[in-house]
Design a protein around this motif. Structure first.
Motif, PDB file in Angstrom:
ATOM      1  N   VAL A 135      25.905  16.133 -66.293  1.00 45.12           N
ATOM      2  CA  VAL A 135      25.922  16.774 -67.543  1.00 45.12           C
ATOM      3  C   VAL A 135      26.165  18.276 -67.141  1.00 45.12           C
ATOM      4  O   VAL A 135      25.893  18.996 -66.280  1.00 45.12           O
ATOM      5  CB  VAL A 135      24.225  16.778 -67.818  1.00 45.12           C
ATOM      6  CG1 VAL A 135      23.855  17.582 -68.881  1.00 45.12           C
ATOM      7  CG2 VAL A 135      23.934  15.272 -67.777  1.00 45.12           C
ATOM      8  N   THR A 136      26.754  18.719 -68.510  1.00 45.36           N
ATOM      9  CA  THR A 136      27.198  20.219 -68.472  1.00 45.36           C
ATOM     10  C   THR A 136      26.789  20.833 -69.737  1.00 45.36           C
ATOM     11  O   THR A 136      26.996  20.329 -70.820  1.00 45.36           O
ATOM     12  CB  THR A 136      28.583  20.433 -68.209  1.00 45.36           C
ATOM     13  OG1 THR A 136      29.316  19.916 -67.090  1.00 45.36           O
ATOM     14  CG2 THR A 136      28.966  22.010 -68.276  1.00 45.36           C
ATOM     15  N   ALA A 137      25.947  22.099 -69.589  1.00 47.54           N
ATOM     16  CA  ALA A 137      25.546  22.947 -70.552  1.00 47.54           C
ATOM     17  C   ALA A 137      26.544  24.032 -70.839  1.00 47.54           C
ATOM     18  O   ALA A 137      26.747  24.905 -69.710  1.00 47.54           O
ATOM     19  CB  ALA A 137      24.145  23.089 -70.367  1.00 47.54           C
ATOM     20  N   ILE A 138      26.850  24.327 -71.843  1.00 46.70           N
ATOM     21  CA  ILE A 138      27.760  25.525 -72.206  1.00 46.70           C
ATOM     22  C   ILE A 138      26.918  26.205 -73.333  1.00 46.70           C
ATOM     23  O   ILE A 138      26.897  25.767 -74.441  1.00 46.70           O
ATOM     24  CB  ILE A 138      29.026  25.074 -72.786  1.00 46.70           C
ATOM     25  CG1 ILE A 138      29.706  24.145 -71.672  1.00 46.70           C
ATOM     26  CG2 ILE A 138      29.954  26.397 -72.939  1.00 46.70           C
ATOM     27  CD1 ILE A 138      31.041  23.592 -72.088  1.00 46.70           C
ATOM     28  N   VAL A 139      26.524  27.443 -72.914  1.00 45.76           N
ATOM     29  CA  VAL A 139      25.477  28.182 -73.824  1.00 45.76           C
ATOM     30  C   VAL A 139      25.931  29.669 -73.906  1.00 45.76           C
ATOM     31  O   VAL A 139      26.248  30.294 -73.062  1.00 45.76           O
ATOM     32  CB  VAL A 139      23.784  27.890 -73.254  1.00 45.76           C
ATOM     33  CG1 VAL A 139      23.226  28.653 -73.920  1.00 45.76           C
ATOM     34  CG2 VAL A 139      23.611  26.553 -72.768  1.00 45.76           C
ATOM     35  N   THR A 140      25.687  29.975 -75.246  1.00 44.42           N
ATOM     36  CA  THR A 140      25.455  31.446 -75.571  1.00 44.42           C
ATOM     37  C   THR A 140      24.614  31.810 -76.421  1.00 44.42           C
ATOM     38  O   THR A 140      23.757  30.920 -76.941  1.00 44.42           O
ATOM     39  CB  THR A 140      26.899  31.709 -76.263  1.00 44.42           C
ATOM     40  OG1 THR A 140      26.729  31.259 -77.579  1.00 44.42           O
ATOM     41  CG2 THR A 140      28.163  31.764 -75.718  1.00 44.42           C
ATOM     42  N   GLY A 141      23.697  32.913 -76.324  1.00 41.39           N
ATOM     43  CA  GLY A 141      22.705  33.117 -77.039  1.00 41.39           C
ATOM     44  C   GLY A 141      21.880  34.683 -77.047  1.00 41.39           C
ATOM     45  O   GLY A 141      22.466  35.511 -76.214  1.00 41.39           O
ATOM     46  N   GLY A 142      21.226  34.836 -78.074  1.00 41.93           N
ATOM     47  CA  GLY A 142      20.380  36.018 -78.017  1.00 41.93           C
ATOM     48  C   GLY A 142      19.215  35.894 -78.853  1.00 41.93           C
ATOM     49  O   GLY A 142      19.454  34.998 -79.842  1.00 41.93           O
ATOM     50  N   VAL A 143      18.074  36.355 -78.581  1.00 42.59           N
ATOM     51  CA  VAL A 143      16.732  36.229 -79.579  1.00 42.59           C
ATOM     52  C   VAL A 143      15.986  37.266 -79.666  1.00 42.59           C
ATOM     53  O   VAL A 143      14.850  37.493 -80.110  1.00 42.59           O
ATOM     54  CB  VAL A 143      15.969  35.185 -78.538  1.00 42.59           C
ATOM     55  CG1 VAL A 143      16.559  33.627 -78.619  1.00 42.59           C
ATOM     56  CG2 VAL A 143      15.360  35.425 -77.469  1.00 42.59           C
ATOM     57  N   GLU A 144      16.590  38.535 -79.121  1.00 36.49           N
ATOM     58  CA  GLU A 144      16.090  39.989 -79.419  1.00 36.49           C
ATOM     59  C   GLU A 144      15.777  40.089 -80.787  1.00 36.49           C
ATOM     60  O   GLU A 144      14.811  40.838 -81.284  1.00 36.49           O
ATOM     61  CB  GLU A 144      16.940  41.108 -78.500  1.00 36.49           C
ATOM     62  CG  GLU A 144      16.922  40.881 -77.237  1.00 36.49           C
ATOM     63  CD  GLU A 144      15.655  40.919 -76.456  1.00 36.49           C
ATOM     64  OE1 GLU A 144      15.021  42.139 -76.298  1.00 36.49           O
ATOM     65  OE2 GLU A 144      15.049  39.717 -76.230  1.00 36.49           O
TER      66      GLU A 144
END
Length: 367
Positions: free
Chosen positions: A108-117
């Motif tokens: 299983v591979t997760a490819i993630v970008t993100g921001g919650v500020e």
């Protein structure tokens, strides 16, 4: 530019502010996108795009709808809009996190970008718009986008269950970081615009029927997604355990900030300090380990009263004990009242007292 090769042989490329995964063979895809979203076995690629026009600039539509924007974008990066699905974000594709975990013949591979500020929120927070009123544009930016690749053949329902497990893993990552909502005093469970694409390998001999937490697939989803979300948030905004070791960051979701504490200082009726010197001392106290720990306990009392896990009276009583400990540590002779009826009154009163207490200890330490 190729940045990763998946266990299926599919390559992950970064190109023109996008991360693109062209499929070498048929894949089963479940996507939350408005572009060919839902379940499909006919898609040829998936992408995640950084739509941020630049620092200090607001993301805006280039066409008459988000769907048409994604179609336009797909064509610009050399994909057929009819056979791809994609999601977008204001996060940079340079800050992507890729995490791979395996067990036996399952990967299983997760490819993630993100921001919650800016846009982190808690499910059930006040909404920003209602489509029935003709509004479809979000008021703030900030998104956790996840592309999850599962090297196994899954039933459509199993893909859907994998989406649930993936979402739980994202929320668990935010919970462990104590990331607060920007729309309420609750802890964030995601952002207001999160997107997820799950890709299963329909050519695999490994056939799986369940993706819940009791299954090895469910475990691997959690082990891939949770650290990938944490790393992506750190790369994008610096959010991490070290940055969260802060009295003010624990209080932010309750509306207590540097400015509100400064205003309390000015209201004390004493000779006001120069604001930069006051803020400098507050920043020193902000990282003091004992204060961070006591603030965390104080905040959790308010959360538990809010969730009806303890009575408002007990929250107030234990909150007073914490405030008294801080007051005595810094030699303050001021007394605080901790006696309210409802949970709302208790939380409001506890916050008022803590803001006043913080202003006073900052003043004392500035002398």
């Amino acid at each position: 530019m190729k940045i990763h090769t998946l266990s299926t042989g599919d390559e992950v490329h970064r190109y023109q502010k996008s991360i693109i995964i062209p499929f070498q063979e048929d894949r089963k895809v479940l996507s939350t996108s408005v572009l060919n979203g839902g379940y499909s076995e006919k898609l040829k690629a998936a992408f995640n795009h950084d739509s941020n026009p630049g620092e200090g600039m607001t993301c805006s539509l280039r066409t008459d709808s988000y769907l048409n924007d994604l179609k336009l974008l797909a064509a610009e990066i050399g994909l057929d809009p009819e056979t791809v699905t994609g999601i977008s974000t204001a996060a940079s594709m340079d800050n992507v996190s890729i995490k791979t975990v395996s067990y036996d013949n399952l990967t299983v591979t997760a490819i993630v970008t993100g921001g919650v500020e800016v846009n982190g929120g808690r499910v059930g927070d006040p909404a920003s718009y209602h489509e029935a009123q003709g509004k479809t544009v979000m008021t703030k930016e900030g998104t956790i986008n996840i592309i999850l690749n599962i090297d196994a053949d899954l039933l459509p329902g199993t893909l859907t269950r994998a989406l649930v497990t993936c979402t739980e893993a994202k929320t668990a990552a935010l919970q462990e970081l104590m990331a607060g909502s920007n729309y309420s005093r609750g802890l964030a469970t995601g952002s207001g615009t999160d997107g997820t694409i799950i890709i299963a390998n329909s050519q695999s001999d490994l056939k799986l029927t369940y993706a819940g937490k009791h299954s090895k697939l469910g475990e691997l989803i959690g082990l891939a997604v949770k650290p990938a979300v944490k790393e992506a948030l750190f790369l994008q905004t610096g959010l991490c355990p070290k940055s969260q070791h802060s009295m003010l960051r624990r209080l932010k979701r309750f509306g207590i900030t540097e400015d509100s504490i400064w205003n309390k200082h000015c209201d004390l009726g004493e000779k006001a300090l120069v604001k930069p010197l006051f803020i400098q001392q507050l920043e020193i106290l902000d990282r003091e380990e004992e204060l961070v720990a006591l603030t965390s306990l104080y905040v959790h009392l308010m959360d538990q009263a809010d969730w009806e896990l303890i009575s408002p009276g007990r929250a107030a009583q234990e909150g007073k004990a914490i405030a008294d400990r801080i007051r005595q540590k810094y030699g303050l002779d001021v007394e605080y009242t901790y006696c309210w009826q409802s949970a709302e009154e208790t939380i409001t009163g506890m916050l008022e007292n803590f803001a006043d207490l913080t202003a006073r200890i900052t003043t004392v330490c500035s002398d």
